[in-house]
Design a protein around this motif. Structure first.
Motif, PDB file in Angstrom:
ATOM      1  N   GLY A  65      31.092  33.635  32.954  1.00 22.59           N
ATOM      2  CA  GLY A  65      32.062  32.753  33.440  1.00 22.59           C
ATOM      3  C   GLY A  65      31.811  31.170  32.705  1.00 22.59           C
TER       4      GLY A  65
ATOM      5  N   PRO B 161      43.507  34.611  48.910  1.00 21.42           N
ATOM      6  CA  PRO B 161      42.067  34.329  48.778  1.00 21.42           C
ATOM      7  C   PRO B 161      41.825  32.865  48.010  1.00 21.42           C
ATOM      8  CG  PRO B 161      42.773  36.494  48.039  1.00 21.42           C
ATOM      9  CD  PRO B 161      43.735  35.798  48.264  1.00 21.42           C
ATOM     10  N   PRO B 162      40.851  32.209  48.439  1.00 23.07           N
ATOM     11  CA  PRO B 162      40.708  30.611  47.780  1.00 23.07           C
ATOM     12  C   PRO B 162      40.237  31.010  46.409  1.00 23.07           C
ATOM     13  CG  PRO B 162      38.889  31.338  49.374  1.00 23.07           C
ATOM     14  CD  PRO B 162      39.861  32.524  49.271  1.00 23.07           C
ATOM     15  N   GLU B 163      39.561  32.035  45.786  1.00 27.62           N
ATOM     16  CA  GLU B 163      39.431  31.909  44.481  1.00 27.62           C
ATOM     17  C   GLU B 163      40.741  32.357  43.301  1.00 27.62           C
ATOM     18  OE1 GLU B 163      38.516  36.164  46.047  1.00 27.62           O
ATOM     19  OE2 GLU B 163      37.949  34.018  46.683  1.00 27.62           O
ATOM     20  N   VAL B 164      41.902  32.611  44.003  1.00 24.38           N
ATOM     21  CA  VAL B 164      42.912  32.909  43.545  1.00 24.38           C
ATOM     22  C   VAL B 164      44.082  31.843  43.607  1.00 24.38           C
ATOM     23  CG1 VAL B 164      45.022  34.741  43.255  1.00 24.38           C
ATOM     24  CG2 VAL B 164      42.470  35.490  43.519  1.00 24.38           C
TER      25      VAL B 164
ATOM     26  N   ARG C 201      45.659  32.180  40.131  1.00 23.31           N
ATOM     27  CA  ARG C 201      44.837  31.977  38.868  1.00 23.31           C
ATOM     28  C   ARG C 201      44.314  33.392  38.328  1.00 23.31           C
ATOM     29  NH1 ARG C 201      38.556  30.351  40.144  1.00 23.31           N
ATOM     30  NH2 ARG C 201      38.268  29.483  37.880  1.00 23.31           N
ATOM     31  N   TRP C 202      44.631  33.121  36.930  1.00 24.68           N
ATOM     32  CA  TRP C 202      44.684  34.413  36.061  1.00 24.68           C
ATOM     33  C   TRP C 202      45.558  35.632  36.152  1.00 24.68           C
ATOM     34  CZ3 TRP C 202      39.076  34.437  37.991  1.00 24.68           C
ATOM     35  CH2 TRP C 202      38.319  33.284  37.469  1.00 24.68           C
TER      36      TRP C 202
ATOM     37  N   ARG D  11      41.438  32.733  30.644  1.00 23.47           N
ATOM     38  CA  ARG D  11      40.320  34.077  30.339  1.00 23.47           C
ATOM     39  C   ARG D  11      40.887  34.752  29.232  1.00 23.47           C
ATOM     40  NH1 ARG D  11      35.853  34.949  34.128  1.00 23.47           N
ATOM     41  NH2 ARG D  11      35.600  33.216  35.143  1.00 23.47           N
TER      42      ARG D  11
ATOM     43  N   ARG E  41      24.796  38.283  40.114  1.00 28.32           N
ATOM     44  CA  ARG E  41      25.517  37.050  40.221  1.00 28.32           C
ATOM     45  C   ARG E  41      25.019  36.028  38.972  1.00 28.32           C
ATOM     46  NH1 ARG E  41      23.259  37.044  45.638  1.00 28.32           N
ATOM     47  NH2 ARG E  41      21.413  35.453  45.000  1.00 28.32           N
TER      48      ARG E  41
ATOM     49  N   ASP F 199      40.899  26.705  32.114  1.00 30.38           N
ATOM     50  CA  ASP F 199      40.645  27.954  32.795  1.00 30.38           C
ATOM     51  C   ASP F 199      41.223  29.344  32.203  1.00 30.38           C
ATOM     52  OD1 ASP F 199      39.422  29.031  35.053  1.00 30.38           O
ATOM     53  OD2 ASP F 199      40.990  28.577  36.415  1.00 30.38           O
TER      54      ASP F 199
ATOM     55  N   SER G 115      45.065  28.639  33.334  1.00 22.55           N
ATOM     56  CA  SER G 115      44.658  29.801  34.246  1.00 22.55           C
ATOM     57  C   SER G 115      45.410  31.094  33.845  1.00 22.55           C
ATOM     58  CB  SER G 115      45.002  29.436  35.548  1.00 22.55           C
ATOM     59  OG  SER G 115      43.971  28.083  36.014  1.00 22.55           O
TER      60      SER G 115
ATOM     61  N   ARG H 280      27.458  37.392  36.095  1.00 15.42           N
ATOM     62  CA  ARG H 280      28.844  36.625  36.331  1.00 15.42           C
ATOM     63  C   ARG H 280      28.809  35.204  36.041  1.00 15.42           C
ATOM     64  NH1 ARG H 280      31.403  38.656  42.082  1.00 15.42           N
ATOM     65  NH2 ARG H 280      33.144  37.656  41.076  1.00 15.42           N
TER      66      ARG H 280
END
Length: 169
Positions: free
Chosen positions: A15, A151-154, A139-140, A39, A8, A37, A59, A11
């Motif tokens: 980030g 998924p919420p992170e995407v 995202r990304w 990468r 963790r 955002d 993103s 990461r």
């Protein structure tokens, strides 16, 4: 899934330190137009001969070894290369000068992109050719195959001016 505290921490540091420093370097030192955002791999090659000609949307992910070119030395041409929002540029892909990659597109590993890529398209090969259209990415540039279970992170924030895409069978 539960990660160890060391994972963790790694990461978090990547980030919030590495990603922000790389984007700051390209934006501030070189004057490239890079959206929030993004990468960008430390080993990606963004053309510094014409840094004002690099435009990358929000993103977007550019992976290791990818080359984004904005000038043609032989023909003495400087042009603008644009990569849209929520795109993914695969490892060792080459985006030639003056090319526009549309929003929500995926450029496969090792592809040589010599022509514009339409939005919501997957391209691959040398020269890059569309192999799939009407895709949706988050995202990304992470591919969304089931729009109902994202998924919420995407997830991409909904926009009132863009219609929702339905799953393609």
């Amino acid at each position: 899934m539960s990660y160890s505290p060391l994972v963790r921490l790694r990461r978090f540091l990547h980030g919030f330190l590495v990603v922000k420093c790389v984007n700051w370097y390209y934006r501030t030192i070189w004057g490239m137009h890079i959206g929030p955002d993004c990468r960008i791999s430390l080993s990606a090659k963004l053309d510094k001969a014409n840094p004002d000609g690099i435009v990358i949307g929000k993103s977007t992910a550019i992976t290791f070894g990818a080359a984004i070119l904005s000038h043609d030395f032989v023909n003495n041409v400087h042009s603008t290369t644009r990569i849209g929002d929520y795109c993914f540029i695969g490892a060792h892909a080459v985006i030639m000068p003056g090319v526009k990659v549309g929003d929500h597109s995926i450029v496969a590993t090792g592809a040589i992109v010599m022509r514009d890529v339409p939005p919501h398209t997957v391209v691959m090969g040398n020269p890059a050719r569309p192999i799939e259209q009407n895709i949706q990415t988050g995202r990304w540039g992470i591919r969304i195959r089931d729009p109902q279970n994202v998924p919420p992170e995407v997830a991409v924030p909904a926009s009132p001016d863009k219609p929702d895409l339905k799953a393609v069978s």
